[in-house]
Design an enzyme around this catalytic site. Structure first.
Site, PDB file in Angstrom:
ATOM      1  N   GLY A  11       0.808  -1.216   0.000  1.00 49.02           N
ATOM      2  CA  GLY A  11       0.000   0.000   0.000  1.00 49.02           C
ATOM      3  C   GLY A  11       0.840   1.264   0.000  1.00 49.02           C
ATOM      4  N   LYS A  15      -0.584   5.619  -5.447  1.00 56.05           N
ATOM      5  CA  LYS A  15      -1.648   5.345  -6.433  1.00 56.05           C
ATOM      6  C   LYS A  15      -2.516   6.573  -6.703  1.00 56.05           C
ATOM      7  CE  LYS A  15      -3.078   2.137  -3.632  1.00 56.05           C
ATOM      8  NZ  LYS A  15      -1.973   2.103  -2.648  1.00 56.05           N
ATOM      9  N   GLY A  16      -2.838   7.316  -5.614  1.00 57.39           N
ATOM     10  CA  GLY A  16      -3.720   8.480  -5.759  1.00 57.39           C
ATOM     11  C   GLY A  16      -3.158   9.478  -6.750  1.00 57.39           C
ATOM     12  N   ASN A  37     -10.011   2.586   4.732  1.00 58.91           N
ATOM     13  CA  ASN A  37      -8.641   2.240   5.165  1.00 58.91           C
ATOM     14  C   ASN A  37      -7.642   2.841   4.172  1.00 58.91           C
ATOM     15  OD1 ASN A  37      -9.651   0.455   3.222  1.00 58.91           O
ATOM     16  ND2 ASN A  37      -8.674  -1.357   4.072  1.00 58.91           N
ATOM     17  N   GLY A  39      -5.902   5.708   1.907  1.00 59.86           N
ATOM     18  CA  GLY A  39      -5.653   7.150   1.983  1.00 59.86           C
ATOM     19  C   GLY A  39      -4.859   7.498   0.747  1.00 59.86           C
ATOM     20  N   HIS A  40      -5.500   8.113  -0.226  1.00 61.43           N
ATOM     21  CA  HIS A  40      -4.858   8.407  -1.511  1.00 61.43           C
ATOM     22  C   HIS A  40      -4.621   9.909  -1.616  1.00 61.43           C
ATOM     23  CE1 HIS A  40      -6.460   4.407  -3.371  1.00 61.43           C
ATOM     24  NE2 HIS A  40      -5.713   4.231  -2.308  1.00 61.43           N
ATOM     25  N   THR A  41      -3.341  10.276  -1.647  1.00 61.10           N
ATOM     26  CA  THR A  41      -2.975  11.687  -1.588  1.00 61.10           C
ATOM     27  C   THR A  41      -2.828  12.284  -2.979  1.00 61.10           C
ATOM     28  OG1 THR A  41      -1.672  11.067   0.344  1.00 61.10           O
ATOM     29  CG2 THR A  41      -1.320  13.301  -0.538  1.00 61.10           C
ATOM     30  N   THR A 128      -6.419  -0.318  10.378  1.00 64.27           N
ATOM     31  CA  THR A 128      -6.671   1.121  10.437  1.00 64.27           C
ATOM     32  C   THR A 128      -7.880   1.422  11.328  1.00 64.27           C
ATOM     33  OG1 THR A 128      -8.085   1.018   8.488  1.00 64.27           O
ATOM     34  CG2 THR A 128      -5.748   1.479   8.099  1.00 64.27           C
ATOM     35  N   THR A 298      -3.827   7.138   9.063  1.00 64.75           N
ATOM     36  CA  THR A 298      -3.705   7.043  10.521  1.00 64.75           C
ATOM     37  C   THR A 298      -2.557   7.881  11.091  1.00 64.75           C
ATOM     38  OG1 THR A 298      -2.263   5.138  10.239  1.00 64.75           O
ATOM     39  CG2 THR A 298      -4.608   4.663  10.536  1.00 64.75           C
ATOM     40  N   ARG A 300       0.397   7.004  11.302  1.00 68.31           N
ATOM     41  CA  ARG A 300       1.427   6.149  11.902  1.00 68.31           C
ATOM     42  C   ARG A 300       2.717   6.192  11.068  1.00 68.31           C
ATOM     43  NH1 ARG A 300      -1.620   0.475  12.136  1.00 68.31           N
ATOM     44  NH2 ARG A 300      -2.348   1.247  10.131  1.00 68.31           N
TER      45      ARG A 300
HETATM   46  P1  GDP Z   1      -1.512   5.795  -2.066  1.00 65.31           P
HETATM   47  O1  GDP Z   1      -2.246   5.285  -0.886  1.00 65.31           O
HETATM   48  O2  GDP Z   1      -0.904   4.711  -2.878  1.00 65.31           O
HETATM   49  O3  GDP Z   1      -2.300   6.759  -2.897  1.00 65.31           O
HETATM   50  O4  GDP Z   1      -0.273   6.618  -1.474  1.00 65.31           O
HETATM   51  P2  GDP Z   1      -0.333   7.665  -0.237  1.00 65.31           P
HETATM   52  O5  GDP Z   1      -1.023   8.891  -0.678  1.00 65.31           O
HETATM   53  O6  GDP Z   1      -0.830   6.987   0.984  1.00 65.31           O
HETATM   54  O7  GDP Z   1       1.209   7.882   0.016  1.00 65.31           O
HETATM   55  C1  GDP Z   1       2.053   8.361  -0.971  1.00 65.31           C
HETATM   56  C2  GDP Z   1       2.740   9.633  -0.455  1.00 65.31           C
HETATM   57  O8  GDP Z   1       3.834   9.938  -1.276  1.00 65.31           O
HETATM   58  C3  GDP Z   1       1.838  10.848  -0.524  1.00 65.31           C
HETATM   59  O9  GDP Z   1       2.187  11.724   0.517  1.00 65.31           O
HETATM   60  C4  GDP Z   1       2.185  11.471  -1.864  1.00 65.31           C
HETATM   61  O10 GDP Z   1       1.943  12.874  -1.911  1.00 65.31           O
HETATM   62  C5  GDP Z   1       3.647  11.187  -1.946  1.00 65.31           C
HETATM   63  N1  GDP Z   1       4.181  10.962  -3.293  1.00 65.31           N
HETATM   64  C6  GDP Z   1       3.598  10.365  -4.365  1.00 65.31           C
HETATM   65  N2  GDP Z   1       4.466  10.281  -5.394  1.00 65.31           N
HETATM   66  C7  GDP Z   1       5.629  10.827  -4.948  1.00 65.31           C
HETATM   67  C8  GDP Z   1       6.921  10.999  -5.535  1.00 65.31           C
HETATM   68  O11 GDP Z   1       7.192  10.616  -6.675  1.00 65.31           O
HETATM   69  N3  GDP Z   1       7.882  11.601  -4.759  1.00 65.31           N
HETATM   70  C9  GDP Z   1       7.632  12.024  -3.487  1.00 65.31           C
HETATM   71  N4  GDP Z   1       8.623  12.603  -2.813  1.00 65.31           N
HETATM   72  N5  GDP Z   1       6.428  11.874  -2.912  1.00 65.31           N
HETATM   73  C10 GDP Z   1       5.449  11.267  -3.627  1.00 65.31           C
HETATM   74  P1  IMO Z   2      -3.832   2.670   0.537  1.00 63.25           P
HETATM   75  O1  IMO Z   2      -4.973   2.461  -0.411  1.00 63.25           O
HETATM   76  C1  IMO Z   2      -1.240   0.944   3.581  1.00 63.25           C
HETATM   77  C2  IMO Z   2      -2.994  -2.065   6.226  1.00 63.25           C
HETATM   78  C3  IMO Z   2      -3.159  -1.677   7.678  1.00 63.25           C
HETATM   79  C4  IMO Z   2      -3.038  -3.049   8.323  1.00 63.25           C
HETATM   80  C5  IMO Z   2      -3.725  -3.956   7.335  1.00 63.25           C
HETATM   81  C6  IMO Z   2      -5.184  -4.238   7.666  1.00 63.25           C
HETATM   82  O2  IMO Z   2      -3.729   4.046   1.071  1.00 63.25           O
HETATM   83  O3  IMO Z   2      -2.556   2.140  -0.038  1.00 63.25           O
HETATM   84  P2  IMO Z   2      -7.444  -2.853   7.614  1.00 63.25           P
HETATM   85  O4  IMO Z   2      -7.764  -1.476   8.100  1.00 63.25           O
HETATM   86  O5  IMO Z   2      -7.634  -3.046   6.154  1.00 63.25           O
HETATM   87  O6  IMO Z   2      -8.094  -3.912   8.432  1.00 63.25           O
HETATM   88  O7  IMO Z   2      -5.863  -3.018   7.892  1.00 63.25           O
HETATM   89  O8  IMO Z   2      -3.649  -3.316   6.079  1.00 63.25           O
HETATM   90  N1  IMO Z   2      -3.628  -1.124   5.268  1.00 63.25           N
HETATM   91  C7  IMO Z   2      -2.939  -0.261   4.516  1.00 63.25           C
HETATM   92  N2  IMO Z   2      -1.625   0.015   4.477  1.00 63.25           N
HETATM   93  N3  IMO Z   2      -2.085   1.559   2.734  1.00 63.25           N
HETATM   94  C8  IMO Z   2      -3.407   1.274   2.731  1.00 63.25           C
HETATM   95  O9  IMO Z   2      -4.252   1.771   1.820  1.00 63.25           O
HETATM   96  C9  IMO Z   2      -3.898   0.362   3.692  1.00 63.25           C
HETATM   97  N4  IMO Z   2      -5.121  -0.120   3.979  1.00 63.25           N
HETATM   98  C10 IMO Z   2      -4.935  -1.038   4.945  1.00 63.25           C
HETATM   99  O10 IMO Z   2      -2.157  -0.798   8.098  1.00 63.25           O
HETATM  100  O11 IMO Z   2      -1.683  -3.423   8.381  1.00 63.25           O
HETATM  101 MG    MG Z   3      -2.304   5.489   1.176  1.00 62.58          MG
END
Ligand code: GDP
Ligand code: IMO
Ligand code: MG
Length: 420
Positions: A11, A15-16, A37, A39-41, A128, A298, A300
């Site tokens: 995770g 992806k976001g 659960n 969180g797509h930024t 989460t 979260t 964390r």
């Molecule tokens: P997702 O759950 O897969 O959408 O990813 P998250 O949003 O949880 O975590 C990815 C984090 O990395 C976010 O804070 C993004 O803004 C950041 N991010 C994404 N692509 C890049 C990158 O190429 N470089 C850096 N430094 N940050 C990135």
């Molecule tokens: P995105 O889409 C990272 C992890 C939790 C825990 C396990 C089970 O942002 O990549 P749950 O709440 O599903 O019962 O938790 O999966 N987890 C993630 N880790 N990114 C996520 O989503 C997650 N969604 C769940 O931390 O270990």
């Molecule tokens: Mg995420």
């Protein structure tokens, strides 16, 4: 035709941001599994936004967004998120559609998630605590309530029946939290949900496909958190892999064209469970600080380590990945030496397979060292040469996985992406 974007690690691969980047090329962006659960930024007008329930295409005026039947939906989170996107001028009543088959996360599910984790003690999953597991349990247990049920007069009485069951389970856990504390907010959100576009997701998407529309399926979590193929039991409760697209949207496998797998240039994991390349040292801390590796849902701290080609190879196999996207390459800019895990040493013998139960074997990653590029890569744009050491790092991964890296993300910004 459907293309898929999904995470290949544990995770948070970015992806976001990637979905937001590709969204203008598609008519519909659809979430097919998971719930809040995720969180797509993404960055919109320079502002950071974290989406939990709404697909990441929502900020593009010409895309339609679908929450598919495979998702579990928290109405309270959705309402809050709709308010956020509204402040950016996005009207969810015109561009967001929700499948009537989508299961609802109820206040009891969140309480049960907590109770279950508490009972597990040190063996906790690190959930989460958004109620994901209990909501999917009620789905497979054939008790759950679905979005389409909101439109029927039996909704409240069925809710009360299910609440009774949840209360009995909570009593068994000896868990004191009162479910009713969150119910006013829940019913307010349910009222709001009734006012949104509730559709037959499978007809919605198949009709669009029949008209030649392009669909992008947005994965949540990552392949190593998949309920079947992840590091069970330290996984989430849904099918995070390509197969989940068919189940989670009601589309046939022949409709799927490209599977775009997203991997960080290194690796992270949040929550408990095995992580072969984890670095419990200064280097891990450096990755965490430079990469701002703190959970988007979260807060964390994320566990950090080197890229793991054994796990990635496995993820490419189970997903049928056709193209790779490597994110957060810029986070490695300062490192003098990088390591890549090419195999595992399992109970003394080398292996390139992910074992059934990583925690039951003695596992050491076999690492190969690479020189770092030690250049600021954040300003590189498509067409410009990559630092030679980054080129070699990418070429090695391409060759090892047999799938090409086609894009490199070099910063969190919308435009910080290099097409190779
Ligand atoms: P997702 O759950 O897969 O959408 O990813 P998250 O949003 O949880 O975590 C990815 C984090 O990395 C976010 O804070 C993004 O803004 C950041 N991010 C994404 N692509 C890049 C990158 O190429 N470089 C850096 N430094 N940050 C990135
Ligand atoms: P995105 O889409 C990272 C992890 C939790 C825990 C396990 C089970 O942002 O990549 P749950 O709440 O599903 O019962 O938790 O999966 N987890 C993630 N880790 N990114 C996520 O989503 C997650 N969604 C769940 O931390 O270990
Ligand atoms: Mg995420």
């Amino acid at each position: 035709m459907i293309d898929v974007i999904l995470g290949l690690q544990w995770g948070d691969e970015g992806k976001g941001k990637i979905v937001d980047y590709f969204a203008p090329q598609y008519d519909i962006i659809a979430r097919f599994q998971g719930g809040p659960n995720a969180g797509h930024t993404l960055y919109v007008q320079g502002q950071k936004i974290v989406l939990h329930q709404i697909p990441s295409g929502v900020f593009h005026p010409h895309t339609t967004n679908l929450i598919g039947n495979g998702v579990v939906l928290d109405a309270v989170t959705l309402k809050r998120e709709c308010e956020t996107v509204k402040s950016f001028g996005v009207d969810v009543r015109s561009n967001l559609f929700i499948s009537e088959r989508t299961h609802l996360i109820l206040p009891g599910h969140r309480a049960l998630d907590k109770a279950s984790e508490l009972q597990k003690g040190d063996a906790k999953i690190g959930s989460t605590l958004k109620g994901i597991g209990p909501a999917y349990m009620d789905k497979t247990g054939r008790n759950g309530l679905r979005v389409g049920d909101l439109l029927h007069k039996s909704f409240t009485s069925n809710y009360i029946k299910l609440r009774l069951k949840h209360q009995r389970l909570l009593d068994n856990f000896n868990f004191q939290e009162d479910i009713s504390a969150g119910e006013d907010e829940f019913f307010e959100a349910i009222e709001f949900l009734r006012s949104l576009n509730i559709v037959s997701g499978e007809y919605f998407i198949n009709d669009a496909l029949a008209k030649g529309k392009k669909v992008l399926a947005e994965g949540a979590q990552g392949s190593m958190l998949d309920i079947d193929f992840g590091t069970f039991p330290f996984v989430t409760s849904s099918s995070t892999i390509t197969a989940g697209v068919c189940n989670g949207l009601g589309v046939a496998p022949q409709k799927i064209r490209d599977v775009l797998g997203v991997t960080k240039a290194y690796c992270t994991r949040v929550g408990s469970g095995p992580f072969p390349t984890e670095l419990n040292n200064d280097t891990g801390e450096q990755l965490r600080q430079i990469g701002s590796e703190f959970g988007a849902t979260t807060g964390r701290p994320r566990r950090c380590g080197w890229i793991d080609l054994v796990a990635l190879n496995f993820a490419c196999m189970v997903n049928g990945v056709t193209k790779l996207i490597m994110t957060k390459a810029d986070v490695l800019d300062q490192f003098e030496t990088l390591q890549v895990c090419t195999a595992y040493n399992i109970d003394g013998s080398p292996s390139t397979q992910v074992p059934f139960q990583i925690t039951r074997v003695e596992l050491e990653p076999i690492l190969q060292a690479f020189p770092g590029w030690q250049t600021n890569s954040t300003g590189i744009t498509t067409g410009q040469p990559l630092p030679p050491a980054m080129d070699s790092y990418i070429a090695f991964i391409n060759q090892h996985l047999g799938v090409p890296i086609k894009w490199v993300s070099n910063g969190p910004g919308r435009d910080q992406i290099i097409s190779l």
